[in-house]
Design an enzyme around this catalytic site. Structure first.
Site, mmCIF file in Angstrom:
data_model
loop_
_atom_site.group_PDB
_atom_site.id
_atom_site.type_symbol
_atom_site.label_atom_id
_atom_site.label_comp_id
_atom_site.label_asym_id
_atom_site.label_seq_id
_atom_site.Cartn_x
_atom_site.Cartn_y
_atom_site.Cartn_z
ATOM 1 N N SER A 1 0.811 -1.220 0.000
ATOM 2 C CA SER A 1 0.000 0.000 0.000
ATOM 3 C C SER A 1 0.843 1.269 0.000
ATOM 4 O O SER A 1 0.441 2.280 -0.579
ATOM 5 C CB SER A 1 -0.951 -0.003 1.202
ATOM 6 O OG SER A 1 -0.245 -0.202 2.404
ATOM 7 N N HIS B 1 1.333 5.157 4.741
ATOM 8 C CA HIS B 1 0.613 5.662 3.570
ATOM 9 C C HIS B 1 1.015 7.107 3.272
ATOM 10 O O HIS B 1 1.229 7.476 2.110
ATOM 11 C CB HIS B 1 -0.885 5.576 3.812
ATOM 12 C CG HIS B 1 -1.432 4.188 3.690
ATOM 13 N ND1 HIS B 1 -2.765 3.893 3.816
ATOM 14 C CD2 HIS B 1 -0.811 3.004 3.471
ATOM 15 C CE1 HIS B 1 -2.954 2.597 3.661
ATOM 16 N NE2 HIS B 1 -1.774 2.038 3.470
#
Length: 519
Positions: A446, A501
């Site tokens: 991610s 992230h």
């Protein structure tokens, strides 16, 4: 992060965004009603039975939103490919899931087009005549098709100009495209360009890109812009049938040489599709010479044509950041395959949710990285905790990756992906060692995928600042909203690392900005 949580977020975000987009559209208010109802039911269940809210709401979302939206998109694609029989059969089933917005009567129109394609023009016209009333959307489209199928452009033009009020015309994007084509076929190129200028804003507001792109196609083809016609047909209008594409390419060529004989390819194309709607259009084209744009267009019209050409090139460059059917995205496919291969090794060596297996295969553990196991900065990007974790990441990579790859190229795309992933892992380790828990475990692609998202922001920002592209600016706003929603999601779900992230997004934006070619 459970399946119930993922479905809840999916229902809330998709229903809310769809409701906002369609709330003020007269053509799509049915979608607002459906999305608002699903949102209300799911919200009520969230308080009454939170463990079932995502499952039930997600089921309603899948049946009454996802299936119809995907299905109707397929119907439209089949229509542009002139596969009217397949489109009619699919629409006949889908309309019962969404009987609003004119879809309940759609099979009638498609059946008429199917008959016209088969050469049964008399039967097609007979089926349309009962709906020949200007008071309803299907009636207006049926009337327009009666003229269009027989290439009676002057009558179509007069009918729209003298019968359809502008307040109704701006609500029906396809009726606008019929009007624009009739102007072009009658050689009124200045009015064609002025009408596009007048209605373009309304076409954009409808949320359907195809009518706007068809309007651009008519302007470019009738004004002899062969290169830009090919560019448009190869990108946003690539779903059109090969014969229709050939017809418009030949039209553009004929417009550049209006006094030359009709190309032999047009006669060959007519022989290949006897007794069809396209056959009537070709017959008209053969009998009626196109207007010479050099003699007809005014200075203001040339400026509008140049603006359309610029819009088309920016649409090709920035208009499709989400690619559900990507082409030539080899690096993206390789990355997806590598993630799947590593996941299969996880299963074989002890299970993807087994901490010992993840540690042995290279999960990121800041203390271990500090001890010299630098390779974990790479391997952690290919490990996933469970099937759901893998699928969500790969779907994001499949949708977002090709847009960046097609603009940066294979090598620079890989540099961006790995640079964002490895950079995020390294920065995360440094922060964890200094301020957090040096033993916490981190796995997943991610961070690298957020880097791809950051690169998209860099591409769109460059298009807005350097090329003054309003298309890039609009898409940039979309992605800023996506980032805001992703941030909210990360902060709400404790299993998701907001820090990783954010670091991936920052590294992707920085690397993408540095690697973007100067225009």
């Amino acid at each position: 992060m459970t399946l119930n949580q993922i479905l809840l977020w999916t229902v809330f975000l998709s229903c809310f965004s769809l409701m906002i987009r369609t709330l003020y559209s007269n053509q799509h208010r049915g979608w607002s009603l459906v999305s608002g109802s699903i949102l209300g039911v799911t919200s009520g269940l969230f308080y009454l039975a939170p463990n079932l809210a995502g499952i039930i709401g997600g089921s309603l979302w899948a049946v009454f939103l996802l299936v119809p939206l995907v299905g109707f998109a397929k119907v439209n694609k089949l229509i542009y490919q002139e596969r009217y029989r397949d489109a009619r059969r699919l629409a006949a089933y889908l309309r019962w899931l969404h009987p609003a917005d004119g879809w309940l009567e759609q099979p009638v129109i498609l059946e008429a087009l199917e008959m016209g394609q088969q050469g049964k023009m008399a039967q097609a016209l007979k089926n349309l005549h009962p709906y020949e009333k200007a008071e309803t959307p299907i009636g207006r489209n049926a009337t327009a098709l009666l003229f269009l199928m027989r290439a009676r452009w002057q009558e179509l033009l007069q009918w729209i100009q003298h019968t359809i009020p502008e307040s109704l015309l701006i609500q029906d994007p396809y009726l606008v495209t019929y009007y624009l084509r009739a102007l072009g076929e009658m050689g009124d190129l200045n009015d064609l360009l002025w009408t596009i200028e007048r209605y373009e804003r309304h076409l954009r507001k409808q949320g359907q890109p195809i009518p706007l792109h068809l309007a651009w196609l008519f302007a470019l083809a009738f004004c002899g812009q062969t290169e830009d016609v090919g560019c448009l047909l190869g990108s946003s209008l690539s779903t059109l049938s090969p014969k229709v594409k050939t017809f418009w390419r030949l039209t553009a060529q004929m417009a550049t040489k209006p006094n030359h004989p009709v190309p032999s390819q047009l006669g060959q194309l007519r022989d290949d599709c006897p007794n069809t709607v396209l056959n009537h259009a070709i017959a008209w084209r053969s009998r009626h010479p196109l207007a010479n744009p050099r003699e007809v267009l005014t200075g203001a019209s040339w400026e509008m044509l140049w603006r359309i050409k610029t819009e088309v090139r920016q649409e090709v460059r920035y208009g499709q950041p989400f690619l559900m059917t990507p082409r030539k995205a080899h690096a993206t496919y390789i990355l997806i395959a590598l993630n799947c291969l590593v996941f299969s090794l996880e299963i074989h060596l002890g299970g993807s949710t087994n901490p010992l297996t993840l540690d042995r295969m290279g999960a990121l553990i800041p203390s271990q990285v500090w001890a010299g196991e630098i390779w974990r900065l790479v391997t952690a990007n290919f490990l996933h905790y469970g099937v759901l974790h893998l699928l969500t990441n790969l779907i994001g990579l499949y949708i977002l990756g090709p847009f960046v790859e097609l603009r940066l190229g294979f090598e620079r795309y890989c540099i961006t992906y790995f640079g964002a992933g490895i950079g995020a892992m390294a920065a995360f380790s440094a922060i964890a060692l200094t301020f957090g828990d040096p033993e916490q475990r981190l796995v997943g692609a991610s961070a690298a995928i957020m880097g791809i998202l950051g690169a998209i922001v860099a591409i769109l920002l460059q298009g807005w600042l350097r090329e003054k592209s309003h298309i890039a600016a609009k898409r940039l706003c979309w992605f800023l909203v996506i980032i805001a929603l992703q941030t909210t999601f990360d902060l709400y779900i404790p299993e998701v690392s907001f820090l990783a992230h954010a670091l991936g997004l920052g590294f992707g934006f920085t690397i993408g900005t540095l690697l973007l070619p100067n225009r």
